[in-house]
Design a protein around this motif. Structure first.
Motif, PDB file in Angstrom:
ATOM      1  N   MET A 155       0.831  -1.159   0.000  1.00  0.00           N
ATOM      2  CA  MET A 155       0.000   0.000   0.000  1.00  0.00           C
ATOM      3  C   MET A 155       0.880   1.227   0.000  1.00  0.00           C
ATOM      4  O   MET A 155       1.868   1.289   0.721  1.00  0.00           O
ATOM      5  CB  MET A 155      -0.857  -0.057   1.237  1.00  0.00           C
ATOM      6  N   THR A 156       0.514   2.119  -0.825  1.00  0.00           N
ATOM      7  CA  THR A 156       1.315   3.335  -0.931  1.00  0.00           C
ATOM      8  C   THR A 156       0.679   4.410  -0.083  1.00  0.00           C
ATOM      9  O   THR A 156      -0.543   4.508   0.041  1.00  0.00           O
ATOM     10  CB  THR A 156       1.408   3.810  -2.384  1.00  0.00           C
ATOM     11  N   ALA A 157       1.572   5.205   0.472  1.00  0.00           N
ATOM     12  CA  ALA A 157       1.078   6.299   1.312  1.00  0.00           C
ATOM     13  C   ALA A 157       0.576   7.421   0.447  1.00  0.00           C
ATOM     14  O   ALA A 157       1.084   7.663  -0.643  1.00  0.00           O
ATOM     15  CB  ALA A 157       2.205   6.792   2.211  1.00  0.00           C
ATOM     16  N   ALA A 158      -0.412   8.071   0.960  1.00  0.00           N
ATOM     17  CA  ALA A 158      -0.977   9.211   0.247  1.00  0.00           C
ATOM     18  C   ALA A 158       0.060  10.321   0.232  1.00  0.00           C
ATOM     19  O   ALA A 158       0.816  10.497   1.181  1.00  0.00           O
ATOM     20  CB  ALA A 158      -2.239   9.687   0.924  1.00  0.00           C
ATOM     21  N   PRO A 159       0.139  11.059  -0.847  1.00  0.00           N
ATOM     22  CA  PRO A 159       1.125  12.139  -0.889  1.00  0.00           C
ATOM     23  C   PRO A 159       0.842  13.151   0.222  1.00  0.00           C
ATOM     24  O   PRO A 159      -0.307  13.465   0.507  1.00  0.00           O
ATOM     25  CB  PRO A 159       0.947  12.750  -2.269  1.00  0.00           C
ATOM     26  N   ALA A 160       1.921  13.635   0.848  1.00  0.00           N
ATOM     27  CA  ALA A 160       1.788  14.618   1.935  1.00  0.00           C
ATOM     28  C   ALA A 160       1.318  15.939   1.369  1.00  0.00           C
ATOM     29  O   ALA A 160       1.767  16.377   0.316  1.00  0.00           O
ATOM     30  CB  ALA A 160       3.122  14.796   2.640  1.00  0.00           C
ATOM     31  N   ARG A 161       0.424  16.520   2.100  1.00  0.00           N
ATOM     32  CA  ARG A 161      -0.075  17.828   1.687  1.00  0.00           C
ATOM     33  C   ARG A 161       0.912  18.893   2.138  1.00  0.00           C
ATOM     34  O   ARG A 161       1.443  18.827   3.243  1.00  0.00           O
ATOM     35  CB  ARG A 161      -1.443  18.092   2.312  1.00  0.00           C
ATOM     36  N   PRO A 162       1.196  19.810   1.285  1.00  0.00           N
ATOM     37  CA  PRO A 162       2.145  20.860   1.691  1.00  0.00           C
ATOM     38  C   PRO A 162       1.573  21.658   2.861  1.00  0.00           C
ATOM     39  O   PRO A 162       0.383  21.940   2.905  1.00  0.00           O
ATOM     40  CB  PRO A 162       2.313  21.717   0.450  1.00  0.00           C
ATOM     41  N   THR A 163       2.462  21.970   3.790  1.00  0.00           N
ATOM     42  CA  THR A 163       2.060  22.759   4.939  1.00  0.00           C
ATOM     43  C   THR A 163       2.015  24.218   4.539  1.00  0.00           C
ATOM     44  O   THR A 163       2.919  24.733   3.896  1.00  0.00           O
ATOM     45  CB  THR A 163       3.081  22.591   6.086  1.00  0.00           C
ATOM     46  N   ARG A 164       0.946  24.836   4.906  1.00  0.00           N
ATOM     47  CA  ARG A 164       0.816  26.261   4.602  1.00  0.00           C
ATOM     48  C   ARG A 164       1.044  27.060   5.868  1.00  0.00           C
ATOM     49  O   ARG A 164       0.490  26.746   6.912  1.00  0.00           O
ATOM     50  CB  ARG A 164      -0.569  26.565   4.057  1.00  0.00           C
ATOM     51  N   ILE A 165       1.894  28.061   5.709  1.00  0.00           N
ATOM     52  CA  ILE A 165       2.143  28.959   6.830  1.00  0.00           C
ATOM     53  C   ILE A 165       1.355  30.223   6.555  1.00  0.00           C
ATOM     54  O   ILE A 165       1.454  30.830   5.493  1.00  0.00           O
ATOM     55  CB  ILE A 165       3.646  29.277   6.963  1.00  0.00           C
ATOM     56  N   ARG A 166       0.587  30.549   7.516  1.00  0.00           N
ATOM     57  CA  ARG A 166      -0.260  31.718   7.373  1.00  0.00           C
ATOM     58  C   ARG A 166       0.266  32.841   8.264  1.00  0.00           C
ATOM     59  O   ARG A 166       0.555  32.617   9.440  1.00  0.00           O
ATOM     60  CB  ARG A 166      -1.672  31.351   7.807  1.00  0.00           C
ATOM     61  N   LYS A 167       0.450  34.010   7.714  1.00  0.00           N
ATOM     62  CA  LYS A 167       0.889  35.169   8.492  1.00  0.00           C
ATOM     63  C   LYS A 167      -0.339  35.853   9.050  1.00  0.00           C
ATOM     64  O   LYS A 167      -1.274  36.172   8.321  1.00  0.00           O
ATOM     65  CB  LYS A 167       1.684  36.151   7.631  1.00  0.00           C
ATOM     66  N   VAL A 168      -0.299  36.065  10.344  1.00  0.00           N
ATOM     67  CA  VAL A 168      -1.398  36.738  11.010  1.00  0.00           C
ATOM     68  C   VAL A 168      -0.884  38.100  11.448  1.00  0.00           C
ATOM     69  O   VAL A 168       0.130  38.203  12.130  1.00  0.00           O
ATOM     70  CB  VAL A 168      -1.880  35.938  12.233  1.00  0.00           C
ATOM     71  N   ALA A 169      -1.548  39.115  11.035  1.00  0.00           N
ATOM     72  CA  ALA A 169      -1.154  40.470  11.423  1.00  0.00           C
ATOM     73  C   ALA A 169      -1.766  40.785  12.781  1.00  0.00           C
ATOM     74  O   ALA A 169      -2.964  40.630  12.979  1.00  0.00           O
ATOM     75  CB  ALA A 169      -1.613  41.473  10.380  1.00  0.00           C
ATOM     76  N   THR A 170      -0.889  41.214  13.700  1.00  0.00           N
ATOM     77  CA  THR A 170      -1.377  41.602  15.023  1.00  0.00           C
ATOM     78  C   THR A 170      -1.356  43.117  15.140  1.00  0.00           C
ATOM     79  O   THR A 170      -0.699  43.815  14.355  1.00  0.00           O
ATOM     80  CB  THR A 170      -0.490  41.002  16.131  1.00  0.00           C
ATOM     81  N   SER A 171      -2.040  43.590  16.139  1.00  0.00           N
ATOM     82  CA  SER A 171      -2.056  45.049  16.333  1.00  0.00           C
ATOM     83  C   SER A 171      -0.663  45.556  16.693  1.00  0.00           C
ATOM     84  O   SER A 171      -0.289  46.666  16.319  1.00  0.00           O
ATOM     85  CB  SER A 171      -3.067  45.432  17.404  1.00  0.00           C
ATOM     86  N   LEU A 172       0.131  44.744  17.406  1.00  0.00           N
ATOM     87  CA  LEU A 172       1.493  45.166  17.742  1.00  0.00           C
ATOM     88  C   LEU A 172       2.350  45.289  16.482  1.00  0.00           C
ATOM     89  O   LEU A 172       3.089  46.258  16.332  1.00  0.00           O
ATOM     90  CB  LEU A 172       2.136  44.174  18.719  1.00  0.00           C
ATOM     91  N   GLN A 173       2.233  44.327  15.569  1.00  0.00           N
ATOM     92  CA  GLN A 173       2.976  44.422  14.312  1.00  0.00           C
ATOM     93  C   GLN A 173       2.572  45.670  13.542  1.00  0.00           C
ATOM     94  O   GLN A 173       3.413  46.357  12.965  1.00  0.00           O
ATOM     95  CB  GLN A 173       2.713  43.184  13.440  1.00  0.00           C
ATOM     96  N   TYR A 174       1.303  45.968  13.558  1.00  0.00           N
ATOM     97  CA  TYR A 174       0.812  47.151  12.860  1.00  0.00           C
ATOM     98  C   TYR A 174       1.419  48.418  13.484  1.00  0.00           C
ATOM     99  O   TYR A 174       1.919  49.296  12.785  1.00  0.00           O
ATOM    100  CB  TYR A 174      -0.717  47.188  12.906  1.00  0.00           C
ATOM    101  N   LYS A 175       1.401  48.495  14.797  1.00  0.00           N
ATOM    102  CA  LYS A 175       1.932  49.683  15.478  1.00  0.00           C
ATOM    103  C   LYS A 175       3.441  49.810  15.269  1.00  0.00           C
ATOM    104  O   LYS A 175       3.964  50.908  15.116  1.00  0.00           O
ATOM    105  CB  LYS A 175       1.612  49.622  16.964  1.00  0.00           C
TER     106      LYS A 175
END
Length: 157
Positions: A1-21
């Motif tokens: 049995m073959t393993a299912a291909p791994a899904r690419p990991t997505r990195i999501r950038k979250v903007a915080t109020s501190l980053q904005y300031k």
């Protein structure tokens, strides 16, 4: 049995109020902040000069009493003078106080404590306090004299 291909990991950038300031330009330039700091120091100058005068008077009292074991107090007081004079940028007073620290340190290390060497410095500090930031020819001669006392300190009699 073959393993299912791994899904690419997505990195999501979250903007915080501190980053904005933090990304917005500041409210003052470095020059403005330095000017404010200098103004605050200038407001405290008279109070600080009063503290210096009090410490010089305490040194004079130690010289008058010449109590055994008070040598450490001399160094402690002149070290405080150096700190405040350096903060206020009053060079002649700073140099005289530093010379007293060096003199006290040398005499203590050599075991040759001489109160007259301390008294000369204390009198010079009192004179310089009259115009603590003025580098006059008279102040320069006075500082040269203190250097000679400092250089002689710690030598065997």
């Amino acid at each position: 049995m073959t393993a299912a291909p791994a899904r690419p990991t997505r990195i999501r950038k979250v903007a915080t109020s501190l980053q904005y300031k933090m990304s917005r330009p500041g409210g003052a330039t470095a020059a403005e902040l330095l000017a404010r700091a200098q103004a605050n120091l200038d407001q405290q100058r008279d109070h600080a000069l009063g503290l210096l005068a009090g410490d010089v008077n305490r040194l004079a009292a130690l010289c008058e009493a010449r109590a055994p074991g008070s040598e450490a107090q001399v160094y402690s007081l002149c070290s405080a003078l150096v700190d405040v004079a350096g903060l206020l940028s009053i060079d002649p007073f700073y140099e005289a106080a530093y010379s007293l620290c060096e003199t006290a340190s040398r005499m203590e290390a050599a075991g040759t404590w001489r109160w007259p060497a301390v008294e000369v410095h204390v009198r010079a500090l009192s004179l310089i306090l009259l115009e603590p930031a003025v580098r006059s020819p008279a102040a320069a001669r006075l500082l040269d004299g203190l250097k000679a006392v400092r250089d002689h300190a710690g030598r065997a009699s």
